[in-house]
Design an enzyme around this catalytic site. Structure first.
Site, PDB file in Angstrom:
ATOM      1  N   LYS A 138       0.864  -1.182   0.000  1.00  0.00           N
ATOM      2  CA  LYS A 138       0.000   0.000   0.000  1.00  0.00           C
ATOM      3  C   LYS A 138       0.892   1.220   0.000  1.00  0.00           C
ATOM      4  CE  LYS A 138      -4.502   0.622   0.124  1.00  0.00           C
ATOM      5  NZ  LYS A 138      -5.489  -0.315  -0.437  1.00  0.00           N
TER       6      LYS A 138
HETATM    7  P1  NAD Z   1     -13.025   7.160  -3.361  1.00  0.00           P
HETATM    8  O1  NAD Z   1     -12.057   8.220  -3.063  1.00  0.00           O
HETATM    9  O2  NAD Z   1     -13.490   6.966  -4.779  1.00  0.00           O
HETATM   10  O3  NAD Z   1     -14.331   7.355  -2.453  1.00  0.00           O
HETATM   11  C1  NAD Z   1     -14.284   7.507  -1.061  1.00  0.00           C
HETATM   12  C2  NAD Z   1     -15.628   8.031  -0.599  1.00  0.00           C
HETATM   13  O4  NAD Z   1     -15.634   8.096   0.827  1.00  0.00           O
HETATM   14  C3  NAD Z   1     -15.934   9.447  -1.104  1.00  0.00           C
HETATM   15  O5  NAD Z   1     -17.316   9.552  -1.394  1.00  0.00           O
HETATM   16  C4  NAD Z   1     -15.580  10.309   0.116  1.00  0.00           C
HETATM   17  O6  NAD Z   1     -16.278  11.546   0.118  1.00  0.00           O
HETATM   18  C5  NAD Z   1     -16.039   9.393   1.223  1.00  0.00           C
HETATM   19  N1  NAD Z   1     -15.466   9.714   2.528  1.00  0.00           N
HETATM   20  C6  NAD Z   1     -14.199  10.079   2.836  1.00  0.00           C
HETATM   21  N2  NAD Z   1     -14.083  10.327   4.152  1.00  0.00           N
HETATM   22  C7  NAD Z   1     -15.306  10.110   4.689  1.00  0.00           C
HETATM   23  C8  NAD Z   1     -15.837  10.199   5.993  1.00  0.00           C
HETATM   24  N3  NAD Z   1     -15.068  10.596   7.029  1.00  0.00           N
HETATM   25  N4  NAD Z   1     -17.138   9.890   6.189  1.00  0.00           N
HETATM   26  C9  NAD Z   1     -17.913   9.505   5.141  1.00  0.00           C
HETATM   27  N5  NAD Z   1     -17.481   9.409   3.889  1.00  0.00           N
HETATM   28  C10 NAD Z   1     -16.188   9.703   3.653  1.00  0.00           C
HETATM   29  O7  NAD Z   1     -12.400   5.806  -2.784  1.00  0.00           O
HETATM   30  P2  NAD Z   1     -12.774   4.301  -3.158  1.00  0.00           P
HETATM   31  O8  NAD Z   1     -11.813   3.821  -4.177  1.00  0.00           O
HETATM   32  O9  NAD Z   1     -14.242   4.195  -3.411  1.00  0.00           O
HETATM   33  O10 NAD Z   1     -12.389   3.550  -1.788  1.00  0.00           O
HETATM   34  C11 NAD Z   1     -13.280   3.479  -0.697  1.00  0.00           C
HETATM   35  C12 NAD Z   1     -12.835   2.388   0.256  1.00  0.00           C
HETATM   36  O11 NAD Z   1     -12.781   1.142  -0.443  1.00  0.00           O
HETATM   37  C13 NAD Z   1     -11.439   2.572   0.864  1.00  0.00           C
HETATM   38  O12 NAD Z   1     -11.444   2.047   2.176  1.00  0.00           O
HETATM   39  C14 NAD Z   1     -10.565   1.727  -0.024  1.00  0.00           C
HETATM   40  O13 NAD Z   1      -9.384   1.323   0.628  1.00  0.00           O
HETATM   41  C15 NAD Z   1     -11.499   0.567  -0.284  1.00  0.00           C
HETATM   42  N6  NAD Z   1     -11.181  -0.215  -1.489  1.00  0.00           N
HETATM   43  C16 NAD Z   1     -11.137   0.370  -2.717  1.00  0.00           C
HETATM   44  C17 NAD Z   1     -10.876  -0.418  -3.836  1.00  0.00           C
HETATM   45  C18 NAD Z   1     -10.900   0.160  -5.222  1.00  0.00           C
HETATM   46  O14 NAD Z   1     -10.831  -0.620  -6.182  1.00  0.00           O
HETATM   47  N7  NAD Z   1     -11.039   1.458  -5.399  1.00  0.00           N
HETATM   48  C19 NAD Z   1     -10.614  -1.788  -3.697  1.00  0.00           C
HETATM   49  C20 NAD Z   1     -10.663  -2.354  -2.419  1.00  0.00           C
HETATM   50  C21 NAD Z   1     -10.959  -1.563  -1.317  1.00  0.00           C
END
Ligand code: NAD
Length: 408
Positions: free
Chosen positions: A97
């Site tokens: 990461k």
């Molecule tokens: P992203 O940046 O596209 O979206 C994140 C969302 O969370 C946004 O809507 C943001 O406004 C919101 N957010 C941030 N802080 C917040 C808070 N304090 N309270 C409420 N909402 C909040 O990110 P993503 O890629 O969708 O990732 C989201 C989660 O999924 C993370 O934990 C990431 O590690 C995990 N994840 C992502 C992927 C991927 O393929 N993108 C894969 C596995 C896991």
């Protein structure tokens, strides 16, 4: 959190104390200082991180996160979880990461581009298609991956698409990658609903975090017939017990860049959102959202951990005593992202690309295998789904380390 979980799994698997540090400590941990020229003419030095947890099964793989609270500890925990996640899905990777402590929403696109290129430049000695492969995470997207790929390729002197996954399809990205995590989450929710005899048609769902993962999970659950009654992002949330129209909400988000202010709903805070009674609760934002304080008050039947580490160990202990909630643990629930990232890497290495149907079929096949194995192990051994998933991941890495032995 990650270390506490590992200790519990190691106890469960009866791993001798002498073997544990090799599995627990990251192989490499890097901190870099990144001076970047800002639009106002000043220079700001950002801190960047990358942790590669183990290199036993192949290159490391993991996201790149842009968020003000990114730290070495957070990145190290996320790298460890990636290791168990990749091993659980049977992928030939260790976990990694990376991240930069910054707020991309308050930076210009040029500033983000310069920061990304500088970070990539600093990481060049430690990354590569056979060493460590990045992907998008919170605060980063396809464009970020395109800049990483371009910087690495300029250094190599030729195009190296396999250095990142989650890049645009026009640069060698995989069809289906953008939606893979969210669609995988919804697919596993459907499997869990089947297992507990719950009809997803008409079931209510609440999603925290409406970014890449949360928005796609919400739309896919709606396609399966569920009613999305509340969603939120970092600015706040919206609720409508009759259901939110996902198409209209997506249009609102593309114009306003937040779910806040969506006209056909009432406002709700992120804290209240998690306590909203529903059938499916999907935390898809940050770590540590379900804690010892709110775990007892959560009212859902399926808790689908789309985010990494949304549930603290204290909360887990409380949820373990509640047999009304079925948990899809993060390393299983959101593994669709890294599985299709793996497909992207394979397609890039062979320069031969698959249709979206092929990608999704292969994804669902791996998710089914992992889900069936974890459900069986959890029932046979009378352990939680989280323990079953972590134990399967840790055990695979442990076996590989044992068979390879110690060098020199
Ligand atoms: P992203 O940046 O596209 O979206 C994140 C969302 O969370 C946004 O809507 C943001 O406004 C919101 N957010 C941030 N802080 C917040 C808070 N304090 N309270 C409420 N909402 C909040 O990110 P993503 O890629 O969708 O990732 C989201 C989660 O999924 C993370 O934990 C990431 O590690 C995990 N994840 C992502 C992927 C991927 O393929 N993108 C894969 C596995 C896991």
């Amino acid at each position: 959190m990650a270390c506490r979980q590992f200790d519990e799994v190691a106890d469960h698997l009866q791993i001798p104390e002498s073997e544990r540090p090799r599995l627990k400590f990251p192989k490499r941990a890097m901190i870099v200082s990144l001076p970047v020229s800002l639009e106002d003419g000043s220079t700001h030095v950002y801190s960047g991180f990358r942790v590669q947890h183990h290199l036993t099964l192949g290159p490391t793989k993991g996201g790149l996160r842009y968020h003000p609270e990114v730290s070495l500890g957070e990145v190290a925990a996320l790298a460890m979880w990636m290791s168990w996640k990749c091993a659980l899905a049977g992928l030939p990777y260790g976990g990694a990461k990376g991240g930069i402590a910054c707020d991309p929403h308050h930076m210009s696109p040029h500033e983000v581009e310069r920061l990304t290129r500088r970070y990539t430049q600093e990481m060049i000695p430690f990354i590569g298609p056979q060493v460590d492969i990045m992907a998008p995470d919170m605060g980063t997207d396809e464009q970020t991956m395109a800049w990483v790929m371009d910087t690495y390729s300029m250094h190599a002197g030729y195009s190296v698409p396999s250095i990142v996954t989650g890049k645009p399809v026009s640069l060698g990205g995989s069809l289906g990658r953008r939606d893979a995590t969210g669609r995988g989450v919804a697919y596993l929710v459907a499997r869990a609903a089947d297992a507990i005899g719950m009809d997803l048609k008409g079931a209510t769902a609440v999603v925290q975090g409406f970014g890449n993962v949360g928005s796609v999970a919400a739309q896919t659950l709606e396609n399966y017939g569920a009613k999305i009654i509340a969603v939120s992002d970092v600015f706040g949330g919206v609720i409508n017990s009759r259901g939110l129209d996902m198409q209209k909400l997506m249009k609102h988000v593309s114009e306003k860049r937040t779910v806040k202010g969506f006209p056909e709903a009432d406002a709700i805070s992120n804290e209240q959102l998690l306590l909203t009674p529903c059938d499916v609760l999907v935390p898809a934002a940050l770590e540590r959202q379900i804690t010892g304080k709110n775990a007892g008050q959560i009212k859902c039947r399926i808790l689908a951990e789309a985010a990494n580490g949304p549930t603290t160990p204290d909360a887990d202990a409380i949820l373990a005593r509640r047999d009304d909630i079925c948990i899809l643990p993060d390393i299983l629930c959101n593994s669709g992202g890294v599985i299709v990232s793996y497909f992207e890497w394979v397609q890039d290495l062979q320069s031969f690309f698959w249709t979206e149907t092929e990608v999704m079929q292969k994804l669902y096949h791996i998710l089914d295998q992992a889900y069936d194995r974890i459900l069986k192990s959890s029932r046979d051994r009378k352990i939680s789904m989280r323990m079953a998933a972590l134990a399967a991941g840790v055990q695979r890495v442990r076996e590989a380390k044992t068979i390879r032995g110690l060098f020199p």
